[in-house]
Design a protein around this motif. Structure first.
Motif, PDB file in Angstrom:
ATOM      1  N   ASN A  38      31.028  41.502  68.171  1.00 10.13           N
ATOM      2  CA  ASN A  38      30.289  41.133  69.378  1.00 10.13           C
ATOM      3  C   ASN A  38      28.831  41.597  69.360  1.00 10.13           C
ATOM      4  O   ASN A  38      28.296  42.114  70.350  1.00 10.13           O
ATOM      5  N   GLY A  39      28.191  41.391  68.215  1.00  3.38           N
ATOM      6  CA  GLY A  39      26.766  41.686  68.109  1.00  3.38           C
ATOM      7  C   GLY A  39      26.414  43.162  68.132  1.00  3.38           C
ATOM      8  O   GLY A  39      25.281  43.542  68.441  1.00  3.38           O
ATOM      9  N   LYS A  40      27.362  43.979  67.758  1.00  2.32           N
ATOM     10  CA  LYS A  40      27.191  45.439  67.818  1.00  2.32           C
ATOM     11  C   LYS A  40      26.016  45.942  66.985  1.00  2.32           C
ATOM     12  O   LYS A  40      25.373  46.944  67.312  1.00  2.32           O
ATOM     13  N   TYR A  41      25.714  45.240  65.876  1.00  4.44           N
ATOM     14  CA  TYR A  41      24.717  45.736  64.923  1.00  4.44           C
ATOM     15  C   TYR A  41      23.353  45.056  65.034  1.00  4.44           C
ATOM     16  O   TYR A  41      22.448  45.347  64.251  1.00  4.44           O
ATOM     17  N   ILE A  42      23.205  44.138  65.976  1.00  5.73           N
ATOM     18  CA  ILE A  42      21.961  43.365  66.074  1.00  5.73           C
ATOM     19  C   ILE A  42      20.747  44.265  66.296  1.00  5.73           C
ATOM     20  O   ILE A  42      19.736  44.165  65.586  1.00  5.73           O
ATOM     21  N   GLY A  83      24.527  39.648  79.962  1.00  2.22           N
ATOM     22  CA  GLY A  83      25.438  38.904  79.092  1.00  2.22           C
ATOM     23  C   GLY A  83      24.725  37.851  78.257  1.00  2.22           C
ATOM     24  O   GLY A  83      23.852  37.141  78.746  1.00  2.22           O
ATOM     25  N   CYS A  84      25.058  37.777  76.965  1.00  4.08           N
ATOM     26  CA  CYS A  84      24.551  36.744  76.052  1.00  4.08           C
ATOM     27  C   CYS A  84      25.750  36.182  75.282  1.00  4.08           C
ATOM     28  O   CYS A  84      26.210  36.787  74.307  1.00  4.08           O
ATOM     29  N   VAL A  85      26.242  35.034  75.730  1.00  7.37           N
ATOM     30  CA  VAL A  85      27.436  34.441  75.135  1.00  7.37           C
ATOM     31  C   VAL A  85      27.230  34.164  73.649  1.00  7.37           C
ATOM     32  O   VAL A  85      28.112  34.424  72.825  1.00  7.37           O
ATOM     33  N   ASN A  86      26.055  33.662  73.277  1.00 10.64           N
ATOM     34  CA  ASN A  86      25.790  33.291  71.883  1.00 10.64           C
ATOM     35  C   ASN A  86      25.732  34.487  70.934  1.00 10.64           C
ATOM     36  O   ASN A  86      25.820  34.329  69.721  1.00 10.64           O
ATOM     37  N   LEU A  87      25.554  35.681  71.493  1.00 11.79           N
ATOM     38  CA  LEU A  87      25.474  36.883  70.660  1.00 11.79           C
ATOM     39  C   LEU A  87      26.740  37.730  70.728  1.00 11.79           C
ATOM     40  O   LEU A  87      26.937  38.624  69.908  1.00 11.79           O
ATOM     41  N   GLY A  88      27.548  37.457  71.745  1.00 10.23           N
ATOM     42  CA  GLY A  88      28.752  38.258  71.944  1.00 10.23           C
ATOM     43  C   GLY A  88      28.521  39.456  72.842  1.00 10.23           C
ATOM     44  O   GLY A  88      29.406  40.296  73.027  1.00 10.23           O
ATOM     45  N   TRP A  89      27.307  39.545  73.432  1.00  8.99           N
ATOM     46  CA  TRP A  89      26.976  40.683  74.288  1.00  8.99           C
ATOM     47  C   TRP A  89      27.500  40.481  75.705  1.00  8.99           C
ATOM     48  O   TRP A  89      27.421  39.395  76.271  1.00  8.99           O
TER      49      TRP A  89
END
Length: 311
Positions: A38-42, A83-89
């Motif tokens: 879920n975009g943890k490392y972005i 919330g960012c659906v496309n990033l998983g956030w």
């Protein structure tokens, strides 16, 4: 000279630019968006490459005014990404988290809003303080800058032009879950959907039928060549857009409207069509609002992110 970093975070790639504060793009590069867990490392990935760039450019931290982030989701005035659906956030305090991670000043904004700010600063809206921007791509985004400041709204949803309701009795759902949103008819995806529907019940010959995988560009190109069905489809898109923009202008009354996104490459056939219907539907005081094409293309978000830092 002082410098700032502009970071435009997309679902596939992250565009990063190093700018001088007088608006010059010194360097730019891209990295892949790592959406694992879920975009943890972005944010970690962005911090790492910026730290490397600082070292390579021999910059001192006191020369850097900060890092501006543009994200594909609503952002509150407090820098909370809702919330960012496309990033998983999910909802999180991106501004605060990234500031702790880098030790630098950080500002966060919605990607379409910062694109509007970028166009106002160094693009098609340069010289204006009140700018409305609409981006026509796979979806439809928007940004509103009034008196030089982004209008983000209480929930960070200011400028979500693509999700204005424009049609009743729409059976298909928009990506947001509602039905009859602007995005469903004027985005690149939306115009193709409308074209396919029309080709099913309209028996006239059309050059659009030759495309195995129809794209928005094909529709605009064939309209320019005089294909009657393509012309009708494009005309309907311009009518919906002209009407919608006229309604928005009755509320915010901007100096200029900037049309961006991949679909804007259709050029004059799009802007002239929008202007025709805009002038038909607009309140008389707004009817002559300038409508132009964006200039910064895919770099607008990076420019806007740096401008965020300069308030």
């Amino acid at each position: 000279m002082k410098y700032g970093f502009g970071v435009d975070i997309g679902g596939t790639t992250i565009k990063i630019g190093l700018f001088s504060i007088d608006g010059k793009l010194v360097d730019k590069w891209e990295i892949q968006t790592n959406k694992i867990d879920n975009g943890k490392y972005i944010l970690q990935d962005i911090a790492h490459v910026i730290q490397n760039k600082i070292a390579l450019q021999n910059l001192n931290k006191n020369e850097i005014i900060g890092i501006g982030l543009g994200v594909p989701g609503p952002v509150t005035k407090e820098g909370v990404v809702n919330g960012c659906v496309n990033l998983g956030w999910k909802a999180q305090k991106i501004e605060e988290d990234f500031k702790q991670m880098t030790g630098l000043n950080v500002k966060v904004g919605n990607d379409a809003n910062v694109a509007a700010l970028g166009e106002m600063w160094q693009g098609a809206g340069k010289g204006y303080q009140d700018v409305l921007m609409i981006t026509l791509g796979t979806g439809v985004g928007g940004g509103c800058v009034l008196n030089g400041k982004i209008v983000s709204g209480v929930h960070g949803a200011g400028g979500e032009i693509g999700h204005m309701h424009v049609k009743d009795n729409e059976k298909s759902a928009c990506g947001c879950g509602n039905h009859g949103c602007l995005e469903q008819y004027v985005s690149a995806t939306g115009i193709v959907t409308q074209a396919r529907k029309k080709l099913l019940y309209d028996e006239r010959s059309s050059s659009l039928r030759k495309y195995f995988s129809l794209e928005a560009k094909n529709i605009y190109d064939e309209a320019k060549e005089g294909d009657s069905i393509a012309i009708e489809i494009v005309n309907n898109v311009c009518k919906i857009l002209g009407n919608s923009l006229a309604s928005i202008c009755s509320v915010i009354d901007p100096e200029i409207i900037v049309i961006g996104g991949g679909v804007s490459k259709a050029g004059d056939i799009l802007t002239s069509g929008i202007k025709k219907y805009f002038q038909k539907y607009a309140f008389h005081a707004c009817a002559n609002t300038e409508i132009v094409l964006a200039k910064l293309e895919n770099d607008a978000g990076m420019y806007g992110c740096v401008k965020l830092l300069m308030k």
